[in-house]
Design an enzyme around this catalytic site. Structure first.
Site, mmCIF file in Angstrom:
data_model
loop_
_atom_site.group_PDB
_atom_site.id
_atom_site.type_symbol
_atom_site.label_atom_id
_atom_site.label_comp_id
_atom_site.label_asym_id
_atom_site.label_seq_id
_atom_site.Cartn_x
_atom_site.Cartn_y
_atom_site.Cartn_z
ATOM 1 N N LEU A 37 32.587 41.732 38.149
ATOM 2 C CA LEU A 37 33.955 42.212 38.149
ATOM 3 C C LEU A 37 35.340 40.841 38.815
ATOM 4 O O LEU A 37 34.573 40.029 39.113
ATOM 5 C CB LEU A 37 34.221 42.957 39.475
ATOM 6 C CG LEU A 37 33.639 43.990 39.328
ATOM 7 C CD1 LEU A 37 33.305 45.163 40.724
ATOM 8 C CD2 LEU A 37 34.985 45.151 38.423
ATOM 9 N N ASP A 38 36.271 40.972 38.324
ATOM 10 C CA ASP A 38 37.492 39.682 38.776
ATOM 11 C C ASP A 38 37.502 39.246 39.897
ATOM 12 O O ASP A 38 37.154 40.801 40.870
ATOM 13 C CB ASP A 38 38.143 39.598 37.968
ATOM 14 C CG ASP A 38 38.613 39.389 36.636
ATOM 15 O OD1 ASP A 38 37.717 38.846 36.346
ATOM 16 O OD2 ASP A 38 39.550 40.254 36.035
ATOM 17 N N PRO A 39 37.671 38.658 40.814
ATOM 18 C CA PRO A 39 37.653 38.134 42.382
ATOM 19 C C PRO A 39 38.927 38.930 42.681
ATOM 20 O O PRO A 39 38.243 39.396 44.259
ATOM 21 C CB PRO A 39 38.078 36.558 42.264
ATOM 22 C CG PRO A 39 37.656 35.582 41.624
ATOM 23 C CD PRO A 39 37.794 36.897 40.299
ATOM 24 N N VAL A 41 39.300 42.485 42.140
ATOM 25 C CA VAL A 41 38.986 43.303 42.054
ATOM 26 C C VAL A 41 38.102 43.333 43.017
ATOM 27 O O VAL A 41 36.720 43.425 42.518
ATOM 28 C CB VAL A 41 38.820 43.450 40.345
ATOM 29 C CG1 VAL A 41 38.340 44.974 40.160
ATOM 30 C CG2 VAL A 41 39.452 43.506 39.327
#
Length: 307
Positions: A37-39, A41
């Site tokens: 998961l992107d930071p 998100v």
């Protein structure tokens, strides 16, 4: 310690950060996550601990559910709200609900995506984000993605001052889908610049918010010696596979990695998908068709050698 943990990843940290912190909290090195998961998100991050790390790859293959927001009016370098603006299309007349819904419906099924430059996809041995940070553009490989459903879940809001239009969405999709790109492509089909302005993952690997703990809650559960109550067995990560129960004789053959005919597992024909073998209520192996040997199945993954 073995099992699957539903972690609620909070914003501002990477998935790797979460694993690093959990190794300290749980005092074990054998930990992995089932899907980055992107930071920016938040949401469900499957965590596999101990022997359960053997099923990470299969949890990553499972479907995912996200909720987020699409904003029309400008595009960014990263395709989300964290990037720099690279294109603008002022929305002079807002789109109707029907126009938005019809375009979103067109994007369901199998679609082709071009991964964003700020992504971990490798091209010539380097990740795309490395090229992007160096200010370089490279040709990106097209990828197929499965979109089970993509729908608007809020009223579109028009910002007259900034000339943008936004709405929230829910998407149910398969492995490898770039939701950022889905938002950008929605804008392209409407003929305007767009980006994904918010995103939360609600489901991954069959794990849902009601099962999830934050890092602080994990630390509290460890301190109170109740963490075992939140750990799911590795079998949970394989719930998508057909379950076949085997007897002791077959278990001894499976344990030795033997190629076996479908009849040994009580099957009338070769299965189309891998099967999960259970002995004494524990999953012990995944078997799949062996293309080199007709009418025989071979081990895909050995999960236990002792029960």
């Amino acid at each position: 310690m073995d099992g699957i943990l539903a972690l609620w990843k909070e914003r501002g940290m990477t998935s790797h950060d979460c694993v690093f912190k959990l190794r300290k909290i749980l005092k074990t090195k054998k930990i992995g996550h089932g899907g980055t998961l992107d930071p920016d998100v938040d949401g469900i991050l499957p965590i596999c601990i101990g022997k359960a790390t053997k099923v990470i790859e299969f949890m990553q293959d499972s479907g995912k559910v996200y909720t987020g927001e699409i904003t029309l009016g400008y595009a960014t370098t990263t395709e989300d709200a964290s990037g720099e603006v690279v294109a603008t299309t002022p929305i002079e007349t807002p789109f109707s609900q029907n126009e938005i819904d019809n375009i979103m419906k067109l994007m369901e099924g199998e679609i082709t995506q071009i991964p964003p430059m700020y992504s971990a996809v490798k091209v010539n041995g380097k990740r795309l984000y490395e090229y992007a940070r160096a200010g370089l553009e490279v040709e990106r490989p097209k990828r197929k993605a499965q979109i089970k459903s993509f729908r608007r879940i809020s009223e579109p809001e028009y910002d007259k001052e900034n000339k943008t239009q936004s709405w929230r969405f829910e998407v149910v999709c398969g492995k490898g889908t770039y939701v950022r790109t889905l938002a950008v492509d929605t804008g392209k089909k409407l003929g305007v610049a767009a980006h994904m302005s918010d995103l939360t993952r609600l489901e991954s690997g069959g794990l849902k918010p009601a099962q999830a703990l934050t890092l602080a809650q994990v630390a509290q559960a460890v301190a109170e010696d109740t963490i075992s109550e939140y750990l799911l067995p590795l079998e949970y990560g394989l719930s998508a596979f057909d379950k076949i129960t085997i007897n002791e004789k077959t278990w001894l053959q499976v344990k030795n990695g033997m190629r076996l005919a479908p009849e040994v597992f009580g099957l009338d024909s070769m299965p189309k998908k891998p099967i999960a073998l259970y002995y004494q209520e524990k999953v012990v192996a995944l078997y799949e068709n062996n293309p080199k040997e007709k009418n025989k199945l071979k081990p895909l993954k050995m999960l236990r050698t002792e029960v």
